[in-house]
Scaffold this active site. Structure first.
Site, PDB file in Angstrom:
ATOM      1  N   CYS A  71       0.795  -1.414  -0.159  1.00 39.70           N
ATOM      2  CA  CYS A  71       0.155   0.008  -0.212  1.00 39.70           C
ATOM      3  C   CYS A  71       0.750   1.217   0.100  1.00 39.70           C
ATOM      4  O   CYS A  71       1.827   1.363   0.636  1.00 39.70           O
ATOM      5  CB  CYS A  71      -0.889  -0.128   1.205  1.00 39.70           C
ATOM      6  N   ARG A 109       3.968  -0.356  -4.733  1.00 44.17           N
ATOM      7  CA  ARG A 109       3.696  -0.813  -3.206  1.00 44.17           C
ATOM      8  C   ARG A 109       2.518  -1.850  -3.358  1.00 44.17           C
ATOM      9  O   ARG A 109       2.428  -2.522  -2.334  1.00 44.17           O
ATOM     10  CB  ARG A 109       3.617   0.325  -2.371  1.00 44.17           C
ATOM     11  N   TRP A 168      -2.897  -2.725  -1.520  1.00 42.75           N
ATOM     12  CA  TRP A 168      -2.378  -4.283  -1.621  1.00 42.75           C
ATOM     13  C   TRP A 168      -3.238  -4.782  -0.514  1.00 42.75           C
ATOM     14  O   TRP A 168      -3.081  -4.662   0.665  1.00 42.75           O
ATOM     15  CB  TRP A 168      -1.030  -4.500  -1.413  1.00 42.75           C
ATOM     16  N   ASN A 199      -2.105   2.466   5.996  1.00 43.33           N
ATOM     17  CA  ASN A 199      -1.075   1.262   5.497  1.00 43.33           C
ATOM     18  C   ASN A 199      -1.239   0.467   6.903  1.00 43.33           C
ATOM     19  O   ASN A 199      -0.937   1.333   7.869  1.00 43.33           O
ATOM     20  CB  ASN A 199       0.061   1.682   4.950  1.00 43.33           C
ATOM     21  N   GLY A 200      -0.932  -0.717   6.860  1.00 42.20           N
ATOM     22  CA  GLY A 200      -0.800  -1.497   8.127  1.00 42.20           C
ATOM     23  C   GLY A 200      -2.178  -2.262   8.417  1.00 42.20           C
ATOM     24  O   GLY A 200      -2.951  -2.437   7.579  1.00 42.20           O
ATOM     25  N   GLU A 234      17.822 -17.713  -5.629  1.00 39.22           N
ATOM     26  CA  GLU A 234      17.446 -16.180  -6.200  1.00 39.22           C
ATOM     27  C   GLU A 234      16.984 -16.380  -7.561  1.00 39.22           C
ATOM     28  O   GLU A 234      15.958 -15.905  -8.026  1.00 39.22           O
ATOM     29  CB  GLU A 234      18.546 -15.302  -6.031  1.00 39.22           C
ATOM     30  N   LYS A 271      13.304 -15.282  -8.882  1.00 38.15           N
ATOM     31  CA  LYS A 271      13.145 -14.348 -10.030  1.00 38.15           C
ATOM     32  C   LYS A 271      12.371 -14.911 -11.114  1.00 38.15           C
ATOM     33  O   LYS A 271      11.335 -14.139 -11.692  1.00 38.15           O
ATOM     34  CB  LYS A 271      14.496 -14.043 -10.682  1.00 38.15           C
ATOM     35  N   GLU A 288       8.462 -15.532  -9.769  1.00 41.63           N
ATOM     36  CA  GLU A 288       7.784 -14.009  -9.270  1.00 41.63           C
ATOM     37  C   GLU A 288       7.137 -13.406 -10.649  1.00 41.63           C
ATOM     38  O   GLU A 288       6.321 -12.829 -10.554  1.00 41.63           O
ATOM     39  CB  GLU A 288       8.572 -13.283  -8.166  1.00 41.63           C
ATOM     40  N   HIS A 335      17.300 -37.479  -3.320  1.00 41.06           N
ATOM     41  CA  HIS A 335      16.605 -37.921  -2.168  1.00 41.06           C
ATOM     42  C   HIS A 335      15.127 -37.421  -2.610  1.00 41.06           C
ATOM     43  O   HIS A 335      14.385 -37.541  -1.523  1.00 41.06           O
ATOM     44  CB  HIS A 335      17.317 -37.307  -0.823  1.00 41.06           C
ATOM     45  N   LYS A 368       6.083  -4.635  -3.471  1.00 38.37           N
ATOM     46  CA  LYS A 368       7.660  -4.336  -3.269  1.00 38.37           C
ATOM     47  C   LYS A 368       8.065  -4.285  -1.865  1.00 38.37           C
ATOM     48  O   LYS A 368       9.166  -4.707  -1.523  1.00 38.37           O
ATOM     49  CB  LYS A 368       8.103  -3.125  -3.848  1.00 38.37           C
TER      50      LYS A 368
HETATM   51  C1  G6P Z   1       9.328  -8.369  -1.206  1.00 35.24           C
HETATM   52  C2  G6P Z   1      10.078  -8.087  -2.413  1.00 35.24           C
HETATM   53  C3  G6P Z   1      11.620  -8.647  -2.601  1.00 35.24           C
HETATM   54  C4  G6P Z   1      12.391  -8.381  -1.321  1.00 35.24           C
HETATM   55  C5  G6P Z   1      11.700  -9.036   0.052  1.00 35.24           C
HETATM   56  C6  G6P Z   1      12.266  -8.179   0.831  1.00 35.24           C
HETATM   57  O1  G6P Z   1       8.976  -9.462  -1.279  1.00 35.24           O
HETATM   58  O2  G6P Z   1       9.228  -8.254  -3.568  1.00 35.24           O
HETATM   59  O3  G6P Z   1      12.045  -8.318  -3.653  1.00 35.24           O
HETATM   60  O4  G6P Z   1      13.307  -9.188  -1.654  1.00 35.24           O
HETATM   61  O5  G6P Z   1      10.341  -8.289  -0.163  1.00 35.24           O
HETATM   62  O6  G6P Z   1      12.224  -6.716   1.090  1.00 35.24           O
HETATM   63  P1  G6P Z   1      13.190  -5.854   1.674  1.00 35.24           P
HETATM   64  O7  G6P Z   1      12.627  -4.409   1.385  1.00 35.24           O
HETATM   65  O8  G6P Z   1      13.218  -6.137   3.220  1.00 35.24           O
HETATM   66  O9  G6P Z   1      14.556  -5.969   1.072  1.00 35.24           O
END
Ligand code: G6P
Length: 612
Positions: A2, A27, A76, A102-103, A484, A488, A491, A507, A607
């Protein structure tokens, strides 16, 4: 999660709110809304499900909301599905007060029930609506808006950043914060609030960060900030260094691609101020010499990609320092009763500096007596402010939800920290130290070399984008890298993808490998290349199609078994993952592009995750 923007000034508020929301859309993007109050107290609200563009279209067909003060929100969803009614701003039943929030308000059900008993009718399913209904309720009783605000804040439990407008006070916007980011911007034409500095860069770079339990009263000419006891505070102002162009696409199709291409510069900016005459100098840790000497255990705590950096850190830092290093998911850490104390160092990694689980882990670590060092990108963010020591990544604003340049700069900085500490603790030979620092200096150049192969990754993606399931395998640092790469891909392209330690495959998971299954085999960590080769042969002999990534040194060895090769320049083995992640980012990007996905705003994601 948000976004909030608000303006009180001498210009029309609506264009400023919409511009700010556009910059905050990363956001949250399931609905958006604005509220504007005119000088004569007309509170006008427009909100809608969907992207901001939907709201813009609706607003274009109507006479514009007019007034010099307003609040906006991009959502969001947490409580209540994304629809027009659940979108913010929320307005009380008397139509006097509007709120963006927000929250999460944890005791919203209890408050809602008691207000319903008093005859108040709710229209949405959100927790936020209790704030505004309660505000109107107290306002009716107390006839003073600030009294009502404080009464509400005393009653609600949970996290909030909020902006409030009241039609009886048309020149005034109120903001309040607890456990969710909110800052105030000071501009020439008025004053602002925002959940994120990127919303304000076009108007001002002078800001004040609100702290928990603070309440601000903002007008066109004045900002007053009060603590929980309503004492007025003198707060420091900060100048943001980021440029507005850094938060714009600058000709690229997507922020993600722009941010991938910015990595040489971001890494250079992160490394060079900390390297002097071939020595790593972490000025930020100047006062921490004694602490560093007593460290016998390190916990790296983070979420998402930042946790994957922590996994790289676990392998690399243990090798450098010969002390136990654990990488922990922040959401698990604080409930796992970690064994912490003065000889443990907790490293929190976070791009936004606002991730709620990481923040809670930080507080838990401090509560249990450990010092906290954070690696953060956003200056002045909550995690940065509450840490004992902060190392900033100089990646600039990162807008795409899928992180790229923040990930690489976090990794570089963590590795630099590892080498620095190894030196402080006398755990690294001088020759090795020199080799790593040389490697660090060469990294930006080598990242550029990887990026110059962009067409190759684009072509590979167009060959493989139709697969429905992809496995990433690797050992040691390559396993961490695979985590990672796999994240990537899934997502942004929505392809099912998993990452496994290559030796663990047999296993269980190998039963999923069949004719045509795509396996991305990572074999960049030189000491284990031959073992990785055996794992490639294992999956290949069960029909897998293999994309293998390795360095130029071992390309011919690995190439004999792969259908597709990603070859990257060789660097010091502890730094190799910094180069290794680039092809995986580009591959994921182009796969998602081929599948027509909304790359910068993947479904269901946000984000910055400021809820538990
Ligand atoms: C969200 C983002 C990720 C990020 C994670 C942690 O899931 O989409 O890209 O790695 O949050 O966020 P931060 O701001 O703590 O790195």
């Amino acid at each position: 999660m948000c976004g909030i923007v608000g303006f009180a000034g001498k210009k029309e508020a609506l264009p400023i709110l919409l511009d700010g929301l556009e910059r905050l859309e990363y956001r949250g993007y399931d609905s958006a809304g604005v509220a504007v109050v005119s000088l004569d107290g007309d509170l006008q609200v427009k909100k809608s499900k969907g992207r901001l563009s939907v709201l813009r279209e609706i607003l274009d067909t109507q006479s514009p909301l007019s007034g010099n003060i307003g609040i906006g929100h991009t959502r969001w969803a947490t409580h209540g599905e994304p629809n027009d009614t659940n979108a913010h701003p929320h307005v009380g039943q008397e139509g006097k007060i509007a709120v963006v929030h927000n929250g999460i308000i944890e005791n919203y059900l209890e408050i809602k029930k008691s207000l319903i008993r008093k005859g108040i009718v709710f229209s949405s399913d959100t927790d936020t609506e209790v704030i505004v209904q309660l505000l109107e309720y107290y306002y009716r009783k107390k006839s003073n808006l600030m009294d009502a605000v404080y009464a509400v804040l005393n009653r609600i439990k949970g996290a909030y950043a909020m902006g409030i407008l009241c039609s009886d006070n048309p020149g005034q916007m109120i903001a309040a914060r607890k456990d969710a980011p909110l800052l105030i911007g000071y501009g020439e034409d008025g004053n602002y609030i925002a959940s994120d500095v990127t919303a304000l860069l076009a108007h001002t770079r002078t800001v004040t960060y609100m702290e928990d339990d603070e309440v601000a009263v903002i007008t066109a000419d004045d900002v007053q900030i009060f603590d929980r006891d309503r004492f007025q505070l003198e707060k420091e102002k900060h100048e943001i260094e980021w440029d507005v162009s850094a938060a714009e696409k600058g000709g690229y199709a997507h922020f993600m691609l722009k941010e991938i291409m910015e990595q040489p510069e971001a890494v250079r900016k992160t490394i060079s101020p900390r390297l002097a005459d071939g020595e790593i100098v972490l000025e930020e840790l100047r006062d921490a010499k004694e602490l560093m000497k007593n460290i016998s255990r390190i916990y790296i705590v983070a979420c998402g990609s930042a946790y994957h950096v922590g996994m790289v850190g676990k392998y690399a830092l243990e090798k450098m320092m010969h002390i136990p290093v654990e990488a922990c998911l922040a959401s698990e850490f604080r409930y796992s009763e970690p064994i912490l104390g003065e000889s443990s160092l907790v490293i929190i990694i976070s791009q936004s500096g606002e991730t709620l689980d990481s923040m809670a882990a930080l507080r838990e670590a401090k509560r249990r007596g450990s010092k906290v060092l954070s690696i953060v990108n956003v200056m002045g963010s909550s995690i940065a402010r509450e840490s004992d020591y902060v190392l900033y990544t100089w990646a600039g604003p990162e807008i795409a939800v899928a992180t790229t340049k923040a990930y690489t700069t976090q990794m570089v900085l963590l590795l630099m920290f590892g080498v620095y500490l190894a030196k402080q603790l006398d755990r690294m030979e001088q020759e090795e130290y020199m080799a790593v620092t040389r490697g660090l200096q060469e990294l930006p150049e080598k990242i550029s070399i990887v990026l110059s192969d962009i067409d190759h990754y684009q072509k590979a993606a167009s060959r493989y984008f139709n697969h429905n399931s992809v496995f990433y395998i690797g050992r040691n640092l390559d396993y961490a890298l695979g985590l990672e790469g796999s994240l990537k891909l899934k997502e942004i392209s929505y392809i099912h993808s998993e990452s496994y330690a290559a030796g663990e495959l047999k296993h269980g998971t190998i039963s999923l490998i069949e004719h045509g299954t795509l396996v991305v085999a990572l074999a960049t960590y030189e000491p284990l290349v031959e073992k990785s080769l055996s794992n490639i042969v294992e999956v290949k002999s069960r029909g897998a199609e293999v994309i293998a990534m390795t360095t130029e040194l071992t390309a011919s060895l690995i190439g004999s078994q792969a259908s597709e090769m990603f070859v990257i320049p060789k660097t010091h083995s502890l730094l190799q993952s910094v180069l290794g992640v680039i092809p995986l980012q580009l591959f994921a990007y182009y796969v998602a592009l081929n599948r027509g996905c909304d790359i910068d705003k993947p479904r269901n994601l946000a984000k910055s995750v400021t809820v538990e």
